[in-house]
Write an enzyme that holds these catalytic residues in place. Structure first.
Site, PDB file in Angstrom:
ATOM      1  N   ASP A   1      -6.223   2.456 -26.094  1.00 21.86           N
ATOM      2  CA  ASP A   1      -6.102   2.335 -24.745  1.00 21.86           C
ATOM      3  C   ASP A   1      -6.280   3.507 -23.858  1.00 21.86           C
ATOM      4  O   ASP A   1      -5.629   4.499 -24.202  1.00 21.86           O
ATOM      5  CB  ASP A   1      -4.730   1.518 -23.932  1.00 21.86           C
TER       6      ASP A   1
ATOM      7  N   ARG B   1      -0.570  -8.078 -21.392  1.00 23.26           N
ATOM      8  CA  ARG B   1      -1.500  -7.601 -22.764  1.00 23.26           C
ATOM      9  C   ARG B   1      -0.542  -6.880 -23.564  1.00 23.26           C
ATOM     10  O   ARG B   1      -0.890  -6.427 -24.880  1.00 23.26           O
ATOM     11  CB  ARG B   1      -2.749  -7.276 -22.480  1.00 23.26           C
TER      12      ARG B   1
ATOM     13  N   GLU C   1       1.193  -7.598   7.994  1.00 23.97           N
ATOM     14  CA  GLU C   1       1.631  -6.218   7.919  1.00 23.97           C
ATOM     15  C   GLU C   1       2.806  -5.867   6.830  1.00 23.97           C
ATOM     16  O   GLU C   1       3.223  -4.725   6.686  1.00 23.97           O
ATOM     17  CB  GLU C   1       2.041  -5.612   9.291  1.00 23.97           C
TER      18      GLU C   1
ATOM     19  N   PRO D   1       0.879  -1.193  -0.138  1.00 23.64           N
ATOM     20  CA  PRO D   1      -0.024  -0.194  -0.172  1.00 23.64           C
ATOM     21  C   PRO D   1       0.900   1.285  -0.059  1.00 23.64           C
ATOM     22  O   PRO D   1       0.267   2.377  -0.444  1.00 23.64           O
ATOM     23  CB  PRO D   1      -1.015  -0.141   1.392  1.00 23.64           C
TER      24      PRO D   1
HETATM   25  N1  LIG Z   1      -0.543  -3.408  -4.109  1.00 23.64           N
HETATM   26  C1  LIG Z   1      -1.258  -3.049  -3.039  1.00 23.64           C
HETATM   27  C2  LIG Z   1      -2.190  -2.797  -2.101  1.00 23.64           C
HETATM   28  C3  LIG Z   1      -2.115  -3.338  -0.696  1.00 23.64           C
HETATM   29  C4  LIG Z   1      -1.570  -4.471  -0.059  1.00 23.64           C
HETATM   30  C5  LIG Z   1      -0.199  -4.997  -0.853  1.00 23.64           C
HETATM   31  C6  LIG Z   1       0.409  -5.908  -0.023  1.00 23.64           C
HETATM   32  C7  LIG Z   1       0.263  -6.215   1.168  1.00 23.64           C
HETATM   33  C8  LIG Z   1       0.791  -7.175   1.948  1.00 23.64           C
HETATM   34  C9  LIG Z   1       0.109  -7.160   3.220  1.00 23.64           C
HETATM   35  N2  LIG Z   1      -1.030  -6.177   3.241  1.00 23.64           N
HETATM   36  C10 LIG Z   1      -2.012  -5.783   4.335  1.00 23.64           C
HETATM   37  C11 LIG Z   1      -1.500  -4.397   4.748  1.00 23.64           C
HETATM   38  C12 LIG Z   1      -0.272  -3.885   4.939  1.00 23.64           C
HETATM   39  C13 LIG Z   1      -0.007  -2.970   5.477  1.00 23.64           C
HETATM   40  N3  LIG Z   1      -0.949  -2.107   5.876  1.00 23.64           N
HETATM   41  C14 LIG Z   1      -2.202  -2.237   5.578  1.00 23.64           C
HETATM   42  C15 LIG Z   1      -2.674  -3.477   4.931  1.00 23.64           C
HETATM   43  C16 LIG Z   1      -0.883  -5.826   1.928  1.00 23.64           C
HETATM   44  C17 LIG Z   1      -1.638  -4.611   1.141  1.00 23.64           C
HETATM   45  N4  LIG Z   1      -3.123  -2.805  -0.371  1.00 23.64           N
HETATM   46  N5  LIG Z   1      -3.749  -1.751  -0.966  1.00 23.64           N
HETATM   47  C18 LIG Z   1      -2.899  -1.766  -2.379  1.00 23.64           C
HETATM   48  N6  LIG Z   1      -3.352  -1.042  -3.411  1.00 23.64           N
END
Ligand SMILES: N#Cc1c(-c2ccc3ccn(Cc4ccncc4)c3c2)n[nH]c1N
Length: 250
Positions: free
Chosen positions: A176, A161, A119, A92
């Site tokens: 696109d 793609r 996490e 994230p």
């Molecule tokens: N790409 C992407 C993502 C993720 C994502 C990706 C990998 C992981 C691994 C663990 N978590 C859970 C988590 C970890 C820390 N903070 C909050 C939630 C993830 C979330 N959330 N939103 C996105 N756009």
């Protein structure tokens, strides 16, 4: 292109066996290897996580399983002739995954995905492999998921793609959303197909005119309208000169 995915949910990646990516694999355009991280755990419970240093909620994915898994995956790739891997870390807190980044990744021969859970992964794992290869920490959007596997599916499809011969009509990339050119940074407009009338709704007349210039201009105007409505932030990136040039061609 070779893709490796290390995950505690290998079944989550089953969709890589179907549709566009599945067909590309069957044609040998993609070589996909999904690995269960727990194969590199050696305790009774196949432990992959532990409590965070410094306290706080949730758990953190441990170093050793990831280090052993990535060393093994990389060794296998090198032994079978793959070169210059890049590590793709869904998170994230990553840089936004965009069409531009999809194009950049589609030009690489080997992507190694590390979708985490809990996490996230102990930072030292990423720092270790960043000494050996490019690392792309990417986010697929401004919302929070429970892990990175969905991001692997998104990135893989967006990249696959773009590979030569994967999309039937090579021209498909041209219009696109976000693709370069006069329509760059514009969302695609509406599309229609037969029947010509459906529940009292007709096809825009211009699309039946056979006048390619007028059709192209109508599509450009519809794209501008949708972009203004749904993504005004993209409008300022548009190059108005590209439109003038395109208008002269239409
Ligand atoms: N790409 C992407 C993502 C993720 C994502 C990706 C990998 C992981 C691994 C663990 N978590 C859970 C988590 C970890 C820390 N903070 C909050 C939630 C993830 C979330 N959330 N939103 C996105 N756009």
């Amino acid at each position: 292109m070779r893709l490796d995915v290390v995950t505690i949910f290998p079944e989550y990646l089953e969709p890589l066996n179907v549709s566009l990516v599945g067909k590309a694999r069957a044609r040998g355009q993609l070589d996909v290897h999904v690995h269960d991280l727990r194969e590199w755990t050696y305790d009774r419970h196949n432990t992959v996580d532990d409590t965070p240093y410094g306290g706080g909620p949730g758990m953190v994915m441990k170093t050793d399983p990831w280090g052993d898994a990535l060393d093994c995956v990389l060794a296998d790739g090198y032994e079978t002739g793959s070169r210059t891997p890049a590590l793709i870390v869904p998170t994230p807190s990553g840089r936004p995954f965009t069409q531009e980044l999809a194009v950049e990744l589609s030009e690489r021969p080997w992507l190694v995905f590390t979708p985490a859970r809990y996490e996230g992964i102990d930072r030292r794992v990423i720092d270790e492999y960043a000494t050996r290869m490019p690392v792309y920490e990417v986010s697929i959007g401004d919302y929070v998921l429970a892990g990175g596997e969905a991001a692997v599916l998104v990135v893989t499809e967006a990249v696959a793609r773009l590979l030569p011969g994967v999309l039937g009509n090579a021209e498909s990339h041209r219009d696109d959303s976000f693709a370069p050119g006069a329509m760059a940074n514009l969302l695609e407009g509406p599309v229609y197909t037969k029947p010509p009338e459906w529940r009292g709704r007709d096809i825009p007349e211009v699309l039946l005119s056979g006048h390619h210039g007028k059709i192209a201009r109508w599509r450009r105007d519809e794209a501008l309208r949708r972009t203004t409505a749904n993504r005004p932030d993209l409008i300022e990136r548009c190059d108005p000169k590209a439109f003038d040039k395109k208008d002269r061609e239409m």
